[in-house]
Structure formats: C-alpha cells, structure tokens
Design an enzyme around this catalytic site. Structure first.
Site, PDB file in Angstrom:
ATOM      1  N   ASP A 306       0.738  -1.105  -0.189  1.00 43.41           N
ATOM      2  CA  ASP A 306       0.108   0.081   0.022  1.00 43.41           C
ATOM      3  C   ASP A 306       0.834   1.208   0.009  1.00 43.41           C
ATOM      4  O   ASP A 306       0.509   2.600   0.351  1.00 43.41           O
ATOM      5  CB  ASP A 306      -0.858  -0.026   0.981  1.00 43.41           C
ATOM      6  N   HIS A 395      28.229   9.734   5.549  1.00 42.62           N
ATOM      7  CA  HIS A 395      29.449   9.544   5.986  1.00 42.62           C
ATOM      8  C   HIS A 395      29.897   8.181   5.017  1.00 42.62           C
ATOM      9  O   HIS A 395      30.768   8.525   4.503  1.00 42.62           O
ATOM     10  CB  HIS A 395      29.668   9.176   7.242  1.00 42.62           C
ATOM     11  N   GLU A 396      29.098   7.356   4.953  1.00 40.61           N
ATOM     12  CA  GLU A 396      29.489   6.149   3.932  1.00 40.61           C
ATOM     13  C   GLU A 396      29.424   6.598   2.542  1.00 40.61           C
ATOM     14  O   GLU A 396      30.152   6.163   1.782  1.00 40.61           O
ATOM     15  CB  GLU A 396      28.555   5.003   4.303  1.00 40.61           C
ATOM     16  N   HIS A 399      32.539   8.276   1.663  1.00 49.15           N
ATOM     17  CA  HIS A 399      33.697   7.330   1.343  1.00 49.15           C
ATOM     18  C   HIS A 399      33.537   7.202   0.034  1.00 49.15           C
ATOM     19  O   HIS A 399      34.614   6.629  -0.639  1.00 49.15           O
ATOM     20  CB  HIS A 399      33.570   5.948   2.245  1.00 49.15           C
ATOM     21  N   TYR A 410      43.299   3.721   2.755  1.00 50.83           N
ATOM     22  CA  TYR A 410      42.793   3.451   4.141  1.00 50.83           C
ATOM     23  C   TYR A 410      43.552   2.814   5.072  1.00 50.83           C
ATOM     24  O   TYR A 410      43.540   1.881   5.719  1.00 50.83           O
ATOM     25  CB  TYR A 410      41.595   2.606   3.953  1.00 50.83           C
ATOM     26  N   GLU A 419      38.645   9.180   6.627  1.00 47.02           N
ATOM     27  CA  GLU A 419      37.290   9.126   7.662  1.00 47.02           C
ATOM     28  C   GLU A 419      37.151  10.608   7.939  1.00 47.02           C
ATOM     29  O   GLU A 419      35.668  10.999   8.191  1.00 47.02           O
ATOM     30  CB  GLU A 419      37.907   8.503   8.895  1.00 47.02           C
ATOM     31  N   GLU A 430      23.803  16.818   6.957  1.00 47.08           N
ATOM     32  CA  GLU A 430      22.932  16.845   8.094  1.00 47.08           C
ATOM     33  C   GLU A 430      22.289  18.220   8.388  1.00 47.08           C
ATOM     34  O   GLU A 430      21.193  18.738   8.621  1.00 47.08           O
ATOM     35  CB  GLU A 430      23.488  16.219   9.206  1.00 47.08           C
ATOM     36  N   ASP A 438      24.891  20.375  13.834  1.00 45.52           N
ATOM     37  CA  ASP A 438      25.250  19.461  15.176  1.00 45.52           C
ATOM     38  C   ASP A 438      26.466  18.809  14.682  1.00 45.52           C
ATOM     39  O   ASP A 438      26.718  18.143  13.883  1.00 45.52           O
ATOM     40  CB  ASP A 438      24.340  18.238  15.148  1.00 45.52           C
ATOM     41  N   GLU A 443      24.935  10.459  16.796  1.00 46.78           N
ATOM     42  CA  GLU A 443      24.150  10.558  17.950  1.00 46.78           C
ATOM     43  C   GLU A 443      22.878  10.101  17.928  1.00 46.78           C
ATOM     44  O   GLU A 443      22.143   9.836  18.789  1.00 46.78           O
ATOM     45  CB  GLU A 443      24.255  12.012  18.284  1.00 46.78           C
ATOM     46  N   TYR A 446      23.606   5.994  18.413  1.00 37.91           N
ATOM     47  CA  TYR A 446      24.482   5.395  19.304  1.00 37.91           C
ATOM     48  C   TYR A 446      23.858   5.180  20.671  1.00 37.91           C
ATOM     49  O   TYR A 446      23.231   6.249  21.041  1.00 37.91           O
ATOM     50  CB  TYR A 446      25.789   6.227  19.292  1.00 37.91           C
ATOM     51  N   ASP A 453      25.115  11.465  23.867  1.00 42.11           N
ATOM     52  CA  ASP A 453      26.298  11.078  23.602  1.00 42.11           C
ATOM     53  C   ASP A 453      26.324  10.800  22.048  1.00 42.11           C
ATOM     54  O   ASP A 453      25.400  10.998  21.410  1.00 42.11           O
ATOM     55  CB  ASP A 453      26.613   9.715  24.394  1.00 42.11           C
ATOM     56  N   ASP A 483      43.583  -0.058  14.204  1.00 39.24           N
ATOM     57  CA  ASP A 483      42.620   0.789  13.691  1.00 39.24           C
ATOM     58  C   ASP A 483      43.340   1.283  12.233  1.00 39.24           C
ATOM     59  O   ASP A 483      43.172   2.448  11.721  1.00 39.24           O
ATOM     60  CB  ASP A 483      42.468   2.163  14.658  1.00 39.24           C
ATOM     61  N   HIS A 488      40.480   5.978  12.331  1.00 44.08           N
ATOM     62  CA  HIS A 488      39.299   6.726  13.228  1.00 44.08           C
ATOM     63  C   HIS A 488      39.670   7.575  14.284  1.00 44.08           C
ATOM     64  O   HIS A 488      39.234   8.684  14.474  1.00 44.08           O
ATOM     65  CB  HIS A 488      38.559   5.493  13.528  1.00 44.08           C
TER      66      HIS A 488
END
Length: 793
Positions: A306, A395-396, A399, A410, A419, A430, A438, A443, A446, A453, A483, A488
């Site tokens: 629908d 963000h993705e 990349h 990377y 990153e 955003e 922001d 946020e 998470y 946070d 990492d 990161h």
C-alpha cells in the site's frame, strides 16, 4: 649540516628557494661518499634551477610563488604560482620539470582531466616506468582559464632504475587473482563477487626493494563483507601484503536509534507492488534499498502493498532510502556532483546485515563496500539500526565520493583524512537538511538508552578518546586492532581543524573549499600537511589568497598543530613579530598593548641596554594563561615567569653589561584571545645630553642579489658624535641563515638582522656604526640598500 624547515606554513607566507641538501650514508666508503655527493650535488642543482625557473615565471607575471616542502622526500609537495608562460601542454610541462621531483626514470601519464565551474582544468597524472604505473607516484597539475599552470601537487619522489621491469613479470593477471583467491578463508565461486575481480600491475616498493606487483581487489558480501586487497609479487607469486579495505563506522560506536518520524518517500510501482526504488533523481540516477534478510548479501528490494512502509522491519530501510536521497541532493545541489562517481551511478543500500564474525548476532556497524552501502541493526545497547542517522549515511556515501576522486588509501594519515572528510560531509549534509549544525556524529543511533552522547564529536574530539592536536597524534600499527594506523582515532585532528574553519567562515564556504580539495587536489597518499595545502589552494581558487577564507583555513590547521597561522589584520598590533628577527623594538619605560591572536602566535620584542643594571618587565591585564620570557641576543632564556591562573606576569633581571635583549610573550598550551594584554619594559639606557640629530644622504648597495659565502660591509663614522645611525631603505636576506650584523665603534655586535623588512633606522651609541652582511652556502636574496645616515651631537 643545517636543517631547512620548509614546513607547509610557507604556503601562506611565500618562500625563497633553497638548495636541497641530501645526506650521505655513514656506511659507505670515503670514495663512495665523494661520488655520491657529486651526483647528489648535480641533482640538487638541476632541481634548484627548475624551481628557480618556476619562481621567475611567477615573479614576471606579478604573482605570488608558494611552495610547501617535504624534507623527508627532499621534494616539493605543493607548488603554486604562474608556473608556465602561456597555455601549457601538460605532458611537456611535466617532462620539462621532472627534475623537481628527483625522478630518474619514467614519465608522467595523464589519467584523468576535469574542468570545473571556475574554468580551471585539473589533470591527474601517474608516473609510469617501462609502461608500468609506480604505486603512489601521483602528481596533479592545475591550470587557469587560459591554460597557464597555476599549481602542482602530489607524491612523486620515487627513485627507481630505468630498466625493463616488465621482463621480470612471470604471472598473468588471472594468475594473480587465483593466488589471491587461495588466500581467502573460503572458496569463491562465480556468484561470490559483486563486481568482477580486478588485477592491476604496479611497480611497488616492499621492504626497500622495487618489484612489479599485481594489486588484486576482490569484492563480495558473503560469507563476510569483503573488499580484499592483495599485493602479489608478479615474478614469484608471493603475497607481500593484504588487507580488507572496508570503509566503515567505528567498531565501538554510538547513537540513539531510528526515531520513528514520518518521511515522504520516492517509490516505484509495478503490478500493484511498491518498492524502495527512487527514480526521480536527475540524469538517470536510481536509489534503491534492499533487505539483506539477516544474511551477507545484497538481498531483496524492500516492497510494500500500500506504499506505506510502516512495519518495524521496514524502519531501517526507510531511513537508509530517505537519507541516501538527502545525501545525493546535498552533493548535487551544492557541488553539482552526479552521484558518488559523478557519472550517474545508482546508489544501492542494504539493511539488516548481520555481524560477519557471528551470523546469529546483530551487527554494530555500517560500511561502504566499493559498490554499495550496508547497514547493521545494532545490538540495541551499543547501537540501534545504523541507517537511522543521516550523518552516518552521508558519511558512508562520502567514502564512495572519495573512492572516485582522491581515493585516499585507508591507512595512517591518508586513511584518517578519508574518515575525516566523511565526517565533515556527514555534518554538512545533516546541517543542510536539519537547518542547523550538530557537531556530533552518529548521535541518533549510538547507545539508544543514553541521551546526549555520540560516536564522535567534531567540536571536541577528546570527548570520545580522539586527539584534537598533533601533540597527541597516536602512532599505531597498520592492523585492524591498530585501527589501520589510527584512521578513526587520528581523524579527530583534521576534524577539529574543520570545526575551527567552519565556525570562522560558515558551513557553506567551508563545504565549497573541502569539496574542491577532495575532488581536485588530494591524492591517494595525501598527508595532513597535504590536506592543509589542498584546502588553502582551494580557498585561494574560490575566494582569493588574501581573503578571510584563506586565513581561516591556515588558522584552523594552525590551531591543531599543522602549519602556521595567518594573523587577521587589526587583531595583532605589532605583527609580524613572531620571531627574533621580526621583534618589535620597545623603548625604555614604554607601555605597549597587543594580542596573542592564535594558538601559534608568539610575540617578540627587543631592546638594547646602555650598560649593567636592572631590567624590569611587567605583563598585565592578561586575558588567558600567558607566559613571559627574557632572552639574550642569541635567543637563550635568561629569566621567565610562568604563573598559572594569574592576570599578571613579571620578570626582574640584573644585566652584567650592555647588550641586546628580547622579550617573548606566548599563550600556554595554545591559549589566545581577542582581548589585549599590556607590556611595560624598563632597562638601563643612556640619557643623551642636550643636542639634536643631523641627517646626511648616503648611497650604498650590496650586490642584488648578493652572493653565497660572502661578506659585505657598510661603515659610517662621525667623530665626536654621541650616537650614529644608518637607514635601510630596502632589506631582504634568507631568514635564519644570512644575517646583517650591526656593530658599534668597539666592534661589538649590537644586534643581528635577517628576513624581509621594510625601511627602518638602526642606531648605536658612540660615533661609529657598521653593517656587515654575512651569507651562507645557499639561497640568496636582495641584500640591503642604505640611503641615509644621521648623527646626534
């Protein structure tokens, strides 16, 4: 051997060309040292001549020549100016200037050409030796509307023999793919790969030795998400290096979950079934969202009978679909980019992807896997569905944009930049959608049961265990546990630089500058210094090199310990007074007002005493934690005042004889303020009896430019005078290396001057004064001109 510190701050201040000294190894014989030194000297001379030629072209065009130097590689990492006389043939330009990069073998081959909205054209080139690309040896050339070369940047310091490397290639491309497949933990079949395996031949340096190597890329979603890279010796078939290059969110993340808000979706109807397929985007781009079915596959496109995607299972898909569209719109509307590849690629997302290490467990992650985005559901404690956060989706997708532009590797600093740029555009996309900024990342998804946070903070990276200054840069191993060299973790440093820049000039201008740097100037091996240079050049391209935007970039990076700052006119009374050579002269008892205008601002003052006695220095009205130092004529500290949490600092020092002294005022740990401080200096000085100054014409010039390893002296004497002085109408020497020593009648050096200065007077007590130019073995400047002298009696 003196060390030349050609750091990237020279991009903002200009640069006199240097002779580039190449150290010799202590492990070779004396004869070998002589031979090697001769070769290096020859190379150095060729390199310098080419650089000087570029500088001359720029000077003739009344433009500014700027260069950032890489000391380790002994080659420039960024050059800008008017670098060609007319419209340039880029291949010929690079061939003619190959010596600049110390290239012995090969030629640069143009790989990609793009023309931008400013009318500039950008050429991405690759060093080829024996028809084989040299891994990481990339140079970008940029021309203006007229085709004149205005900038060159990249990594190209690859020293390897000019020989038939192809003769040692024993494996075919397919052989290399099969070697890579044997190293997988499973046996792939024809349905394994999301795209066909790639196998490309490069010349690659492994453990100090060059060899032809196949770089194989295998992309798949099952039995785990893989974008596996293998570096395979093309002669022996040995795997030299391998890693899984998945651009993902941090393995320990943060967020508040899918919020349950209602969104308007673009869908596609076929035979009464509605699917999450958005075909409304321009130029044929389709955005589609799939349900992986708790598996490691793209899965099936999400459908509904629908056109109301309201079930709990559909929530993650709704957000992934909607936010992919928002991100596409951001890049299209603001940067005229047509999807992540700028060629109209479809944007595919899969939700409900499970943990590759345990298929029965939810996945606390999201990733760009080379062909599409994948999103886990989160475990409900650390994460909720990761597609529920716009900045995670943006963000993705960034990349993906990086993959098709700068292609930042990377690992280590390039990976941290990879990153960071994803975080930057996550914030920008955003902010445009929400209407306000922001500074937190992730946020919304998470720790859904803990409010306030986030995964990371742009404004304060230290909140989430990231450094925000190069003083705290973390050196980590190039492993998953490390990492990948801190991609990161260390991204907090350039993130904080972006925060400083964006709060200074705004998000819109910052976004323009960052996008241009990412897509036109950065290369796969770019370091933090290169990012600063790329952003400075982008700011200069768009807004001019004297604008507030250029200064904002320089200052933003300076505040995180990368490069020098640019002082905002009117905010620092006596600038430039950042070095001993630029120190502002202060009279006995004089009270001055000035500023510490940035984290890297040092204020220097100088004075000359007439004899032994007490020196008193008072720093008052201090707005931050500032420190006060008294230095001798060589710059060594004689006394200091470093009180914390006070509004005053003071020094009292008893000088044993006459001499020149310096005062230094700095902010502790980068403290700075737009509020001024007050400085008062008292010291022994001669009270000259009744008399007056008499001025006479003079005419003296050093050679213009002066020579290396030379001296040149001007002397003025007026018998019976109480004081004598000379006036420099022009003054320029190599800062820190070539000096003009001012001496009194006793031959005592009163002060030593260097750098580029305007017209000024220098005086000494007594009836004789001399100015001696002493130069070193490299780099020359204008010298000086004396046009007047005067005496007091």
């Amino acid at each position: 051997m003196k060390k030349r510190k050609f750091v990237t701050s020279v991009l903002a201040t200009g640069l006199a060309l240097s002779t580039l000294v190449v150290p010799t190894s202590s492990s070779v014989s004396a004869e070998e040292k002589i031979d090697k030194s001769a070769v290096q000297a020859k190379q150095k001379t060729k390199q310098q001549k080419k650089l000087e030629k570029l500088q001359e072209k720029t000077t003739k065009a009344n433009a500014k020549f700027k260069m950032a130097w890489d000391e380790k590689k002994n080659a420039p990492r960024f050059i800008s100016g008017k670098l060609s006389d007319k419209k340039a043939n880029i291949s010929d330009f690079l061939k003619e200037n190959k010596d600049i990069f110390n290239i012995d073998a090969g030629e640069f081959e143009i790989q990609k050409v793009e023309k931008d909205d400013l009318g500039m054209t950008h050429y991405r080139t690759q060093l080829m030796v024996d028809g084989i690309p040299v891994y990481g040896a990339e140079v970008n050339v940029h021309t203006d509307k007229a085709g004149v070369v205005t900038a060159v940047n990249g990594v190209s310091d690859k020293k390897l023999e000019n020989k038939k490397w192809s003769k040692s290639v024993k494996l075919s491309k397919q052989d290399a793919i099969e070697v890579a497949e044997e190293k997988l933990s499973f046996t792939p079949d024809k349905d394994t790969y999301t795209v066909e395996p790639a196998s490309d031949l490069y010349l690659y340096e492994h453990e100090g030795k060059w060899a032809p190597v196949y770089i194989v890329e295998l992309q798949f979603l099952e039995p785990y998400i893989g974008r596996e890279y293998f570096f395979i010796d093309a002669k022996k078939g040995e795997v030299l290096k391998s890693y899984n290059r998945i651009h993902d969110a941090e393995s320990v993340g943060s967020g508040t979950g899918v919020l349950g808000d209602t969104k308007t979706l673009n869908t596609f109807e076929q035979n009464g079934v509605f699917s999450l397929s958005d075909r409304t985007k321009p130029l044929g781009v389709t955005i589609e969202t799939y349900d992986a079915g708790d598996q490691w596959a793209t899965g099936s496109i999400v459908t509904d009978s629908d056109n109301n995607f309201t079930s709990s299972r559909q929530k993650a898909a709704v957000d992934a679909h909607f936010y992919a569209g928002v991100t596409f719109d951001y890049f299209k509307d603001n940067h005229n980019r047509n999807s992540y590849d700028n060629q109209g690629a479809d944007i595919i997302s899969s939700v409900h992807v499970r943990d590759p290490d345990a298929l029965n467990r939810p996945w606390n992650n999201a990733a760009w896997v080379g062909t599409q985005m994948v999103y886990g559901d989160g475990d409900g404690s650390t994460f909720t569905a990761l597609s529920g956060s716009l900045d995670v989706v943006a963000h993705e997708l960034t990349h993906a944009v990086t993959d098709f532009s700068a292609d930042l590797v990377y690992e280590f600093q390039p990976g941290a930049l990879n990153e960071s740029f994803s975080d930057v555009f996550g914030v920008l996309a955003e902010a445009e959608y929400e209407g306000e900024v922001d500074w937190l990342l992730g946020e919304d998804v998470y720790t859904p049961h803990i409010a306030g946070d986030a995964l990371r903070s742009i404004s304060n990276p230290t909140l989430y265990d990231q450094p925000d200054h190069m003083d705290n840069f973390r050196v980590l191993p190039n492993t998953q546990a490390g990492d990948w060299g801190g991609v990161h973790i260390n991204s907090g440093i350039p993130n904080k630089a972006f925060y400083h820049i964006a709060t200074d000039i705004g998000l819109d201008k910052s976004g323009e500058i960052y996008y241009r740097a990412l897509t036109q100037y950065l290369t796969s091996q770019s370091q933090f210094d290169d990012a600063r240079n790329a952003l400075l050049q982008s700011a200069a391209d768009i807004y001019g090199e004297d604008g507030a935007e250029y200064n904002a970039v320089a200052n933003g990076f300076a505040q995180v310990g990368i490069g020098g700052s640019v002082v905002t006119p009117g905010n620092d009374t006596f600038e430039p007074n950042d070095t001993l050579g630029e120190a502002h002269e202060v009279a006995n008892g004089e009270s001055l007002t000035s500023y510490i205008s940035s984290a890297n601002d040092d204020d220097y003052y100088k004075f000359t005493t007439s004899g032994a006695g007490e020196i008193s220095i008072d720093l008052t009205n201090v707005p931050q934690d500032y420190d006060l130092f008294l230095l001798n004529s060589s710059g060594s500290t004689l006394a200091k005042s470093e009180n914390g949490r006070t509004s005053n600092e003071s020094i009292t020092y008893n000088a044993s004889s006459a001499g020149t002294f310096y005062v230094k005022v700095i902010g502790y740990n980068g403290a700075n303020s737009t509020s001024p401080y007050n400085l008062t200096v008292s010291y022994p000085s001669v009270v000259v009896g009744d008399g007056e100054w008499f001025t006479e014409a003079a005419s003296f010039d050093t050679d213009h430019p002066y020579s290396n390893n030379s001296t040149d002296t001007f002397t003025y004497e007026k018998p019976g005078a109480q004081k004598v002085a000379i006036h420099f109408s022009a003054f320029e020497t190599e800062t820190g290396y070539d000096f003009v020593h001012i001496k009194d009648k006793n031959g005592t050096i009163i002060e030593s001057l260097d750098g580029n200065r305007g017209s000024f007077w220098v005086e000494v007590d007594g009836d004789k004064i001399s100015a001696t130019l002493e130069t070193d073995f490299s780099v020359t400047g204008y010298g000086f001109t004396v046009d007047e002298v005067r005496y007091y009696q």
